[in-house]
Design a protein around this motif. Structure first.
Motif, short mmCIF file in Angstrom:
data_model
loop_
_atom_site.label_atom_id
_atom_site.label_comp_id
_atom_site.label_asym_id
_atom_site.label_seq_id
_atom_site.Cartn_x
_atom_site.Cartn_y
_atom_site.Cartn_z
N GLY A 120 0.54 16.48 9.24
CA GLY A 120 1.62 15.93 10.04
C GLY A 120 2.55 15.04 9.25
N VAL A 121 3.36 14.28 9.99
CA VAL A 121 4.41 13.46 9.39
C VAL A 121 4.03 11.99 9.45
CG1 VAL A 121 6.84 12.83 9.47
CG2 VAL A 121 6.13 15.15 10.13
N TYR A 122 4.23 11.29 8.34
CA TYR A 122 4.00 9.85 8.29
C TYR A 122 5.20 9.15 7.66
CZ TYR A 122 -0.98 10.35 9.40
OH TYR A 122 -2.18 10.63 10.02
N ASN A 123 5.63 8.06 8.29
CA ASN A 123 6.59 7.18 7.64
C ASN A 123 5.84 6.46 6.53
OD1 ASN A 123 8.70 7.84 9.39
ND2 ASN A 123 8.14 6.24 10.85
N PHE A 124 6.26 6.70 5.29
CA PHE A 124 5.48 6.29 4.13
C PHE A 124 6.16 5.14 3.39
CE2 PHE A 124 2.96 7.37 0.23
CZ PHE A 124 1.72 7.30 0.83
N THR A 125 6.23 4.01 4.09
CA THR A 125 6.84 2.81 3.52
C THR A 125 5.94 1.62 3.81
OG1 THR A 125 8.05 2.24 5.55
CG2 THR A 125 9.16 3.72 3.99
N ASN A 126 6.21 0.51 3.12
CA ASN A 126 5.53 -0.73 3.46
C ASN A 126 6.01 -1.19 4.82
OD1 ASN A 126 5.71 -0.60 0.35
ND2 ASN A 126 4.17 -2.18 0.70
N PRO A 127 5.17 -1.85 5.60
CA PRO A 127 5.60 -2.33 6.92
C PRO A 127 6.76 -3.32 6.81
CG PRO A 127 3.20 -2.37 6.74
CD PRO A 127 3.73 -2.08 5.36
#
Length: 296
Positions: A210-217
């Motif tokens: 699937g899709v993940y937002n791949f950034t630091n919070p």
């Protein structure tokens, strides 16, 4: 914590690239079986041949066209951009599917822009929300191909934004903005590679999909980034600001400004005992490492 299996074999696509180099180094330090390739993703025959010869269990797709020195290049090279970012990405994903190989795609979160629902300082864009930014040809192609690619049952899509390394590599977001005459001052989600790339390997080897937002919070403004850069790395550094309207006069394509919601990623990584630091803390530690490494 779920332990990573030593039996897996990683194949990094785009082997000469910046992110690819970091992935290779991390995997090698962990004693993993890793190889790289520079075979063009759109060359179906060569892709299939490479997969058959190397027999990876996991492909990490760090290839693609971002443009040099920036995404403005894509505006004048649309066919080449399509060939790589659309045809190539889909072809590699499809070939991996046919061979039963898990495929991790390092994609982009630069497919959104702040709007009435997602205002600066408000909630971030979630993975399932439709892209609302097509101000650059690069972003337009990436959002469209993601929509198709995510239907494959073997693919993990990780959306990076403004990636940052612990040195002043030319591809480092900090290096780029430190060399501009002027910068806009808008909060954005950023990806600190030291924090996130190890997480990508955990997710890949455990066959997450699937899709993940791949950034630091969180989100951090350009001025906040450069203030920390000045504090820890280059005390004599100075910069100036300008507005988005002024910026538009010196660039060919618009730029995405947004904050991504990282709840899905943070919660998933907790299952593996992995924590991603908040972006302000992450930048501070990044610049401390950078200064200790001698970068100026």
């Amino acid at each position: 914590m779920v332990l990573l299996s030593p039996k897996n074999k990683f194949l990094i696509w785009g082997g000469n690239g910046w992110v690819a180099g970091h992935l290779k180094m991390i995997l090698e330090k962990r004693g993993k079986d890793v190889v790289t390739t520079t075979v063009r993703m759109e060359d179906r025959e060569s892709v299939l041949k490479t997969l058959d010869e190397l027999k990876p269990t996991h492909v990490l797709n760090a290839a693609g066209c971002t443009g040099r020195p920036n995404v403005d290049w894509c505006e004048d090279n649309k066919e080449a951009t399509i060939r790589s970012n659309v045809i190539g990405s889909l072809n590699l994903t499809d070939c991996c599917y046919l061979k039963g190989i898990h495929c991790t795609v390092f994609a982009t979160g630069c497919i959104y822009e702040y709007d009435e629902k997602h205002k600066i300082g408000g909630e971030g864009f979630r993975e399932e929300e439709e892209a609302n930014f097509a101000g650059s040809f690069y972003s337009a192609t990436k959002s469209k191909v993601e929509e198709i690619m995510k239907t494959y049952p073997n693919v993990l899509i990780l959306r990076l934004r403004m990636p940052v390394s612990d040195d002043l590599h030319a591809r480092n977001f900090v290096t780029k903005i430190s060399q501009y005459d002027r910068v806009v001052d808008i909060p954005n989600s950023n990806t600190i590679l030291t924090d996130l790339l190890p997480a990508s390997i955990i997710l890949a080897e455990n066959s997450e999909l699937g899709v993940y937002n791949f950034t630091n919070p969180g989100a951090i403004s350009h001025n906040e980034v450069l203030s920390l850069f000045k504090k820890y790395v280059r005390p004599d550094f100075e910069w100036k600001n300008f507005t988005i309207e002024e910026q538009s006069k010196v660039i060919k394509a618009g730029r995405s400004n947004c904050m991504l919601d990282t709840s899905k990623l943070v919660n998933k990584l907790k299952e593996y005992g992995y924590t991603v630091p908040e972006i302000h803390d992450a930048y501070e530690q990044c610049f401390i490492r950078m200064a200790q490494g001698g970068a100026t």
